[in-house]
Design an enzyme around this catalytic site. Structure first.
Site, short mmCIF file in Angstrom:
data_model
loop_
_atom_site.label_atom_id
_atom_site.label_comp_id
_atom_site.label_asym_id
_atom_site.label_seq_id
_atom_site.Cartn_x
_atom_site.Cartn_y
_atom_site.Cartn_z
N ASP A 196 -84.52 62.10 63.34
CA ASP A 196 -84.48 61.24 64.53
C ASP A 196 -83.28 60.29 64.48
O ASP A 196 -83.06 59.63 63.45
CB ASP A 196 -85.75 60.38 64.60
N GLU A 235 -84.27 60.79 71.88
CA GLU A 235 -85.25 60.61 72.95
C GLU A 235 -84.57 60.39 74.30
O GLU A 235 -83.63 59.59 74.39
CB GLU A 235 -86.16 59.40 72.64
N LYS A 269 -82.57 64.63 66.40
CA LYS A 269 -83.43 64.54 67.59
C LYS A 269 -83.13 63.21 68.28
O LYS A 269 -82.90 62.20 67.62
CB LYS A 269 -84.90 64.63 67.20
N GLU A 301 -94.10 65.08 74.21
CA GLU A 301 -95.16 64.27 73.61
C GLU A 301 -96.12 63.73 74.67
O GLU A 301 -95.69 63.13 75.66
CB GLU A 301 -94.53 63.10 72.82
N ASP A 329 -88.72 58.98 63.22
CA ASP A 329 -88.66 57.52 63.12
C ASP A 329 -90.06 56.93 63.05
O ASP A 329 -90.24 55.72 62.92
CB ASP A 329 -87.80 56.90 64.24
N SER A 330 -91.10 57.80 63.07
CA SER A 330 -92.46 57.36 62.76
C SER A 330 -92.54 56.87 61.32
O SER A 330 -93.54 56.26 60.93
CB SER A 330 -93.46 58.50 63.00
O1 KIV Z 1 -91.06 60.28 64.89
C1 KIV Z 1 -91.91 61.18 65.04
O2 KIV Z 1 -92.78 61.39 64.20
C2 KIV Z 1 -91.82 62.00 66.23
C3 KIV Z 1 -92.93 62.98 66.47
C4 KIV Z 1 -94.11 62.28 66.98
C5 KIV Z 1 -92.51 64.09 67.36
O3 KIV Z 1 -90.91 61.88 66.99
#
Ligand code: KIV
Length: 272
Positions: free
Chosen positions: A91, A123, A121, A190, A52-53
């Site tokens: 994510d 969180e 993924k 992280e 989600d980055s």
């Molecule tokens: O969204 C992302 O890029 C991440 C990484 C920093 C692990 O969750």
């Protein structure tokens, strides 16, 4: 039914587990689009994370919170089309699993069904246990994410190192053990102290992938645009830049602009 035959051996959760057991480090990077994913996959990356980055590096938002489930599915679909070998994790974005475990399951299933991704993924630790179990019960592999969890940035207040205090470190260890017990296939840690990450990697039997978590995790992940030097204003201590694509791209674009202005592009060979 169409069957695509290929000699390439795909990375699976079993292969990742085997890599941990053999001590072979796992290399993971983020990817958000077809062209980049094709390069990373051909280069031999083990895991591609449709993170989600994307909210930051693709859309220009300050945080990961605004990206939607539909947008994540769009990015994931583009990545999946490029991949022949890597294991692709997506994510589940902010706001599409916190409500309850049915919402989490619906979001996980939409990602898998609409994009063709291999895992999701999510969180958090004990507070999302029901959601993790529900997604796993549908046969969807889940990667955990502990330590600095960017979707909670407004709770933390800063992007500084997490779990430096004993209470938070103990909670992180308990959460990692819980995620393993639930059936997660791997966990991202992280921005936590290297000593704590080493402890977790030793205590937990599933692969631990670090970002800003020192050298003793089972693998490493970085945001692609940061490690390629496309982004310029993000310089945490853990980031190693493997290229300066900002400079390379700026130079290329400036050369193109001057060639156009000077009328040297296109030349005769480049014309019909
Ligand atoms: O969204 C992302 O890029 C991440 C990484 C920093 C692990 O969750």
């Amino acid at each position: 039914m169409s069957v695509h035959k290929t000699n390439i051996k795909r990375v699976t959760t079993h292969i990742l587990q085997d890599m941990k057991e053999r001590g072979e480090k796992i290399a993971m990077l983020t990817a958000y689009d077809y062209s980049m994913a094709k390069i990373l996959d051909a280069a031999g990356i083990d895991i591609l994370l449709v993170g989600d980055s994307a909210s930051n590096v693709m859309a220009g938002h300050e945080t990961t919170l605004p990206i939607t489930l539909d947008q994540m599915i769009y990015h994931a679909t583009s990545v999946i089309r490029a991949v022949k070998r890597a294991f692709v994790v997506v994510d589940i974005p902010f706001g599409s699993y916190q409500g309850n475990s049915s919402e989490a399951l619906r979001s996980g299933i939409r990602i898998m069904k609409e994009s063709g991704a291999h895992a999701v993924k999510i969180e958090g630790g004990s507070e999302i246990k029901e959601s993790v179990l529900r997604i796993l019960s549908a046969g969807v592999p889940v990667m955990g994410h502990l330590g600095l969890t960017p979707q909670s940035i407004y709770k933390f207040g800063t992007y500084t190192v997490r779990a430096k205090e004993e209470a938070e470190a103990n909670k992180l260890i308990e959460d990692a053990l819980l995620l393993e017990e639930c059936g997660c296939f791997a966990i991202v840690l992280e921005k936590i102290p290297a000593k704590l990450a080493k402890q977790v990697a030793e205590k937990v039997n599933i692969p631990i992938i670090g970002i800003g978590a020192g050298p003793d995790t089972d693998g490493q992940v970085l945001v692609l645009h940061d490690m390629l030097g496309i982004t310029q204003d993000f310089n945490p201590r853990f980031l190693r830049r493997y290229a300066d694509l900002y400079a390379v791209m700026t130079g290329a674009v400036q050369s193109y602009i001057s060639d156009v202005k000077e009328k040297s592009f296109p030349n005769n060979e480049e014309s019909y």
